[in-house]
Enzyme design. Structure first.
Site, PDB file in Angstrom:
ATOM      1  N   GLU A 160     -55.931 -62.947 -97.477  1.00 20.56           N
ATOM      2  CA  GLU A 160     -55.990 -64.287 -98.066  1.00 20.56           C
ATOM      3  C   GLU A 160     -55.558 -65.399 -97.112  1.00 20.56           C
ATOM      4  O   GLU A 160     -55.871 -66.552 -97.336  1.00 20.56           O
ATOM      5  CB  GLU A 160     -55.135 -64.340 -99.342  1.00 20.56           C
ATOM      6  CG  GLU A 160     -55.660 -63.471-100.485  1.00 20.56           C
ATOM      7  CD  GLU A 160     -56.979 -63.964-101.068  1.00 20.56           C
ATOM      8  OE1 GLU A 160     -57.466 -65.023-100.645  1.00 20.56           O
ATOM      9  OE2 GLU A 160     -57.520 -63.261-101.941  1.00 20.56           O
TER      10      GLU A 160
ATOM     11  N   ASP B  91     -58.564 -54.485 -98.674  1.00 21.62           N
ATOM     12  CA  ASP B  91     -57.447 -55.413 -98.479  1.00 21.62           C
ATOM     13  C   ASP B  91     -56.508 -55.296 -99.675  1.00 21.62           C
ATOM     14  O   ASP B  91     -56.891 -54.808-100.733  1.00 21.62           O
ATOM     15  CB  ASP B  91     -57.930 -56.849 -98.255  1.00 21.62           C
ATOM     16  CG  ASP B  91     -59.042 -57.258 -99.211  1.00 21.62           C
ATOM     17  OD1 ASP B  91     -59.355 -56.482-100.142  1.00 21.62           O
ATOM     18  OD2 ASP B  91     -59.604 -58.351 -99.039  1.00 21.62           O
TER      19      ASP B  91
HETATM   20 ZN    ZN Z   1     -59.409 -64.116-102.253  1.00 23.34          ZN
HETATM   21 ZN    ZN Z   2     -60.461 -61.269-101.879  1.00 27.01          ZN
END
Ligand code: ZN
Ligand code: ZN
Length: 404
Positions: free
Chosen positions: A136, A66
């Site tokens: 997130e 990510d």
């Molecule tokens: Zn995070």
């Molecule tokens: Zn993270």
């Protein structure tokens, strides 16, 4: 020529981007993957990147990193600290920081792909690299899947991912089975009938209704779920009214529900819904309350057999002393969607980013909580060496374990 990973990390750290705004980061990752010879696709799930490395007949391994930063103003004091600012979804100006280490995830991924490309004579199969946006906000994995990820690219036999955390640098570890919690965010609006504060008899008071609901909701975990199965019901927001002598028309609650063991999810959700409706009825509400799901994240469950294989491979490469137990975490991740939608095993591990000597001293002094910043802290600062190297090696080791 080899990629200077420390410089790449410092550049990403200095230039964090908010969820679904990661265009610069995505461009850099895509350029590296293209240079390494992968078939690269950008704009998958808005800002995501997919790189495919086809290397003969064999298993398809998905590796995921990510890439989003957080609305946090960095306070690490590092020479390469971020001073970036941006605008969040609410239109507020915020500082931005890689406070969760996703810059480290992207760096380790590029380093791992470089090594796997260099060693391509030694393995067979297809490596699919996912550079995922918006972890997130719990939306990036879903966005990539909704962009036909499973039909446009080779379907996986396994999904692999890793997260850097406040463990000593040099260590890696994970748990088979539940590793991180499932979570739901709910918004509950309770409807009363507004009126003058002096005439409560002419109203249906939503504040009393919602206050009773908040108290009763705490019985879901204490009275309804199995005492040995953890669950969390938190009311983190309660809004109603504007003035002392006005009874408002409605009240709004926001709830965070967590369950490491997903088997209790249905029970907790049903209990919450039942109590919300029953308290509204008990107050004589003329309208049913509205219950809106803000987000849903699955539990991160490590496949037992694949996890055991990966841990054995880590032991062989890093040594037994490097293997740690990160514990069962109440935090949540969206990496699971990839494995769940594909119906294949997930292996998701943690690796350390804290300076080992600082960690040891804090551990001995019993001051880990104050001296070792955790993810999302404005002081979170993984050490570059050996964190990048361990992240690269862990990814390569795990990927090679499942490639032919
Ligand atoms: Zn995070
Ligand atoms: Zn993270």
């Amino acid at each position: 020529m080899t990629i200077d990973l420390a410089s790449l990390y410092i550049d990403l750290h200095r230039n964090p981007e908010l969820s679904f705004q990661e265009t610069r980061t995505a461009g850099i990752a895509a350029a590296h993957l293209r240079d390494l010879g992968l078939d690269v696709h950008e704009g998958i799930g808005r800002t995501g990147v997919v790189g495919v490395l086809s290397n003969g007949e064999g298993p398809v391994v998905w590796v995921r990193a990510d890439m989003d930063g957080l609305p946090v103003t960095e306070q690490t004091g590092l020479a390469y600290a971020s001073t970036a600012t941006g605008t969040d979804d609410a239109g507020e100006k915020v500082g931005i920081m890689h406070a969760c280490g996703h810059d480290m995830h992207v760096t380790a991924m590029i380093g791992a792909v470089e090594r796997l490309v260099a060693d391509r004579e030694q393995w067979k199969g297809t490596l699919v690299v996912l550079i995922q946006p918006a972890e997130e906000v719990g939306g990036g994995a879903r966005a990539m899947l909704d962009d036909e990820l499973l039909t446009r690219f080779p379907r996986p036999d396994i999904v692999l991912g890793q997260h850097v955390g406040p463990f000593p640098a040099g260590t890696v570890g994970m748990r088979p089975g539940p590793q991180m919690s499932a979570s739901d965010g709910l918004k509950v609006t309770m409807h009363g009938r507004g009126g003058h504060g002096s005439r409560p008899d002419s109203t249906i008071d939503p504040i009393v209704m919602a206050a009773a609901t908040v108290m009763r909701l705490q019985t879901v975990v204490s009275r309804e779920t199995d005492a040995l199965t953890p669950a969390v019901v938190t009311v983190g927001s309660f809004h109603a009214g504007t003035k002392n002598n006005i009874i408002p028309a409605d009240a709004t609650l926001q709830l965070s529900l967590r369950y490491p063991d997903e088997s209790v999810r249905a029970k907790v959700l049903a209990g919450v819904e039942r109590i919300v409706r029953a308290e509204a009825a008990a107050s004589g509400a003329e309208r049913e309350p509205d219950v809106e799901v803000l987000h849903t994240l699955p539990a991160t469950i490590n496949d037992a057999e694949a996890t055991a294989r990966t841990l054995d491979a880590f032991r062989g490469v890093f040594g037994e002393q490097a293997i740690m137990d990160p514990g069962l975490l109440t935090g949540s991740e969206d990496v699971s969607w990839f494995a769940r939608d594909a119906g294949v095993p997930l292996v998701f591990w943690f690796w350390g980013g804290a300076d080992p000597e600082t960690f040891r001293r804090a551990f001995e002094a019993g001051t880990l909580e104050t001296d070792i910043p955790t993810n999302h802290s404005p002081f979170f600062a993984p050490v570059i060496d050996p964190t990048i190297e361990v992240g690269v090696t862990a990814l390569v080791t795990a990927a090679r374990e499942f490639l032919a």
